[in-house]
Design a protein around this motif. Structure first.
Motif, PDB file in Angstrom:
ATOM      1  N   LEU A   1     -27.254   1.909 128.546  1.00 45.90           N
ATOM      2  CA  LEU A   1     -27.489   3.049 129.437  1.00 45.90           C
ATOM      3  C   LEU A   1     -27.499   4.375 128.673  1.00 45.90           C
ATOM      4  N   GLY A   2     -27.319   4.302 127.355  1.00 43.40           N
ATOM      5  CA  GLY A   2     -27.365   5.511 126.534  1.00 43.40           C
ATOM      6  C   GLY A   2     -26.024   6.187 126.314  1.00 43.40           C
ATOM      7  N   TRP A   3     -24.927   5.514 126.626  1.00 45.32           N
ATOM      8  CA  TRP A   3     -23.594   6.079 126.454  1.00 45.32           C
ATOM      9  C   TRP A   3     -23.034   5.694 125.088  1.00 45.32           C
ATOM     10  N   ARG A   4     -22.254   6.603 124.534  1.00 49.89           N
ATOM     11  CA  ARG A   4     -21.485   6.317 123.327  1.00 49.89           C
ATOM     12  C   ARG A   4     -20.128   5.776 123.778  1.00 49.89           C
ATOM     13  N   VAL A   5     -19.629   4.762 123.106  1.00 56.74           N
ATOM     14  CA  VAL A   5     -18.367   4.131 123.496  1.00 56.74           C
ATOM     15  C   VAL A   5     -17.363   4.266 122.360  1.00 56.74           C
ATOM     16  N   ILE A   6     -16.186   4.743 122.700  1.00 56.54           N
ATOM     17  CA  ILE A   6     -15.088   4.860 121.740  1.00 56.54           C
ATOM     18  C   ILE A   6     -13.924   4.031 122.272  1.00 56.54           C
ATOM     19  N   VAL A   7     -13.342   3.214 121.416  1.00 54.87           N
ATOM     20  CA  VAL A   7     -12.165   2.433 121.791  1.00 54.87           C
ATOM     21  C   VAL A   7     -10.975   2.970 121.011  1.00 54.87           C
ATOM     22  N   VAL A   8      -9.927   3.331 121.741  1.00 51.49           N
ATOM     23  CA  VAL A   8      -8.664   3.743 121.127  1.00 51.49           C
ATOM     24  C   VAL A   8      -7.659   2.636 121.441  1.00 51.49           C
ATOM     25  N   TRP A   9      -7.034   2.115 120.406  1.00 51.50           N
ATOM     26  CA  TRP A   9      -6.058   1.047 120.579  1.00 51.50           C
ATOM     27  C   TRP A   9      -4.681   1.637 120.833  1.00 51.50           C
ATOM     28  N   GLU A  10      -3.890   0.934 121.606  1.00 51.85           N
ATOM     29  CA  GLU A  10      -2.532   1.345 121.948  1.00 51.85           C
ATOM     30  C   GLU A  10      -1.714   1.700 120.705  1.00 51.85           C
ATOM     31  N   CYS A  11      -1.820   0.894 119.649  1.00 48.51           N
ATOM     32  CA  CYS A  11      -1.022   1.141 118.447  1.00 48.51           C
ATOM     33  C   CYS A  11      -1.432   2.445 117.754  1.00 48.51           C
ATOM     34  N   GLU A  12      -2.679   2.880 117.937  1.00 45.52           N
ATOM     35  CA  GLU A  12      -3.129   4.144 117.348  1.00 45.52           C
ATOM     36  C   GLU A  12      -2.439   5.343 117.993  1.00 45.52           C
ATOM     37  N   THR A  13      -1.977   5.185 119.228  1.00 46.01           N
ATOM     38  CA  THR A  13      -1.342   6.306 119.929  1.00 46.01           C
ATOM     39  C   THR A  13       0.079   6.556 119.445  1.00 46.01           C
ATOM     40  N   LYS A  14       0.579   5.701 118.581  1.00 48.32           N
ATOM     41  CA  LYS A  14       1.935   5.888 118.053  1.00 48.32           C
ATOM     42  C   LYS A  14       1.965   6.895 116.908  1.00 48.32           C
ATOM     43  N   ASP A  15       0.833   7.144 116.278  1.00 48.88           N
ATOM     44  CA  ASP A  15       0.718   8.153 115.213  1.00 48.88           C
ATOM     45  C   ASP A  15      -0.216   9.252 115.717  1.00 48.88           C
ATOM     46  N   ILE A  16       0.371  10.252 116.363  1.00 48.20           N
ATOM     47  CA  ILE A  16      -0.393  11.303 117.049  1.00 48.20           C
ATOM     48  C   ILE A  16      -1.279  12.082 116.079  1.00 48.20           C
ATOM     49  N   ALA A  17      -0.756  12.436 114.917  1.00 50.25           N
ATOM     50  CA  ALA A  17      -1.531  13.237 113.960  1.00 50.25           C
ATOM     51  C   ALA A  17      -2.784  12.481 113.511  1.00 50.25           C
ATOM     52  N   SER A  18      -2.631  11.210 113.214  1.00 47.59           N
ATOM     53  CA  SER A  18      -3.768  10.407 112.778  1.00 47.59           C
ATOM     54  C   SER A  18      -4.782  10.240 113.909  1.00 47.59           C
ATOM     55  N   LEU A  19      -4.290   9.994 115.113  1.00 49.74           N
ATOM     56  CA  LEU A  19      -5.184   9.846 116.264  1.00 49.74           C
ATOM     57  C   LEU A  19      -5.924  11.151 116.543  1.00 49.74           C
ATOM     58  N   GLU A  20      -5.230  12.266 116.453  1.00 48.55           N
ATOM     59  CA  GLU A  20      -5.874  13.554 116.689  1.00 48.55           C
ATOM     60  C   GLU A  20      -6.977  13.796 115.658  1.00 48.55           C
ATOM     61  N   ALA A  21      -6.709  13.473 114.404  1.00 47.57           N
ATOM     62  CA  ALA A  21      -7.730  13.631 113.359  1.00 47.57           C
ATOM     63  C   ALA A  21      -8.937  12.749 113.660  1.00 47.57           C
ATOM     64  N   ARG A  22      -8.689  11.527 114.080  1.00 45.21           N
ATOM     65  CA  ARG A  22      -9.802  10.628 114.417  1.00 45.21           C
ATOM     66  C   ARG A  22     -10.626  11.185 115.576  1.00 45.21           C
ATOM     67  N   LEU A  23      -9.946  11.624 116.632  1.00 45.57           N
ATOM     68  CA  LEU A  23     -10.669  12.137 117.795  1.00 45.57           C
ATOM     69  C   LEU A  23     -11.436  13.414 117.456  1.00 45.57           C
ATOM     70  N   ARG A  24     -10.831  14.278 116.636  1.00 50.75           N
ATOM     71  CA  ARG A  24     -11.541  15.498 116.228  1.00 50.75           C
ATOM     72  C   ARG A  24     -12.816  15.147 115.469  1.00 50.75           C
ATOM     73  N   SER A  25     -12.753  14.131 114.616  1.00 49.72           N
ATOM     74  CA  SER A  25     -13.957  13.758 113.872  1.00 49.72           C
ATOM     75  C   SER A  25     -14.971  13.078 114.793  1.00 49.72           C
ATOM     76  N   GLU A  26     -14.498  12.277 115.738  1.00 46.50           N
ATOM     77  CA  GLU A  26     -15.403  11.612 116.688  1.00 46.50           C
ATOM     78  C   GLU A  26     -16.185  12.635 117.513  1.00 46.50           C
ATOM     79  N   PHE A  27     -15.509  13.722 117.881  1.00 42.98           N
ATOM     80  CA  PHE A  27     -16.124  14.712 118.757  1.00 42.98           C
ATOM     81  C   PHE A  27     -16.540  15.980 118.014  1.00 42.98           C
ATOM     82  N   SER A  28     -16.419  15.985 116.698  1.00 45.81           N
ATOM     83  CA  SER A  28     -16.788  17.144 115.871  1.00 45.81           C
ATOM     84  C   SER A  28     -16.123  18.429 116.359  1.00 45.81           C
ATOM     85  N   VAL A  29     -14.824  18.327 116.607  1.00 49.08           N
ATOM     86  CA  VAL A  29     -14.035  19.482 117.038  1.00 49.08           C
ATOM     87  C   VAL A  29     -13.232  19.957 115.839  1.00 49.08           C
ATOM     88  N   PRO A  30     -13.354  21.245 115.459  1.00 54.24           N
ATOM     89  CA  PRO A  30     -12.600  21.730 114.300  1.00 54.24           C
ATOM     90  C   PRO A  30     -11.097  21.728 114.580  1.00 54.24           C
TER      91      PRO A  30
END
Length: 142
Positions: free
Chosen positions: A104-133
């Protein structure tokens, strides 16, 4: 644990608004991204939908969705045949819903439960996924 205790524990597992999902939502909101929750009109009813970016985010529990190589993706010792069939069905459904969204033209991102235990790493990943400085050091908004 007895069968009744196990059954009660499994029954208490929530489908929506889980702790890992709330962590991801807070991070996305802090990054200035706005989203919708549990959009039933999309295949798989993604946990988080960013309509402007045509992106669906699934926050998967490592146990239920079988995160490969994760220590949280253990298999119960009792009724293993039942659990293995259930897990296989979950993984198959996840793949099918992801394909449907992509078709349908959607981009899909999967975040695993274990990734939410390291907030700094998850935030860096999400910032790169969404190109947010990254946020500015002096507290100024970007």
């Amino acid at each position: 644990m007895s069968q009744v205790q196990i059954s009660n524990r499994m029954r208490s597992v929530r489908r929506e608004h889980t702790t890992p999902e709330l962590v991801v939502r807070r991070l996305l909101h802090r990054m200035g991204l706005r989203f919708r929750l549990h959009t039933k009109a999309l295949p798989g009813s993604p946990d988080i939908v960013l309509p402007k970016r045509k992106t669906a985010v699934f926050v998967h529990g490592c146990f239920w969705h079988r995160h490969p190589g994760c220590r949280y993706a253990s298999t119960p010792k009792s009724r293993q045949e039942f659990w293995l069939l259930k897990f296989a069905a979950n993984v198959e459904r996840d793949g099918r819903k992801t394909r449907e969204l992509r078709e349908l033209g959607w981009r899909v991102i999967v975040v695993w439960e274990c990734e939410t235990k390291d907030i700094a790493s998850l935030e860096a990943r999400l910032r790169s996924e969404f190109s947010v400085p990254p946020a500015l050091q002096d507290g100024a908004e970007y």
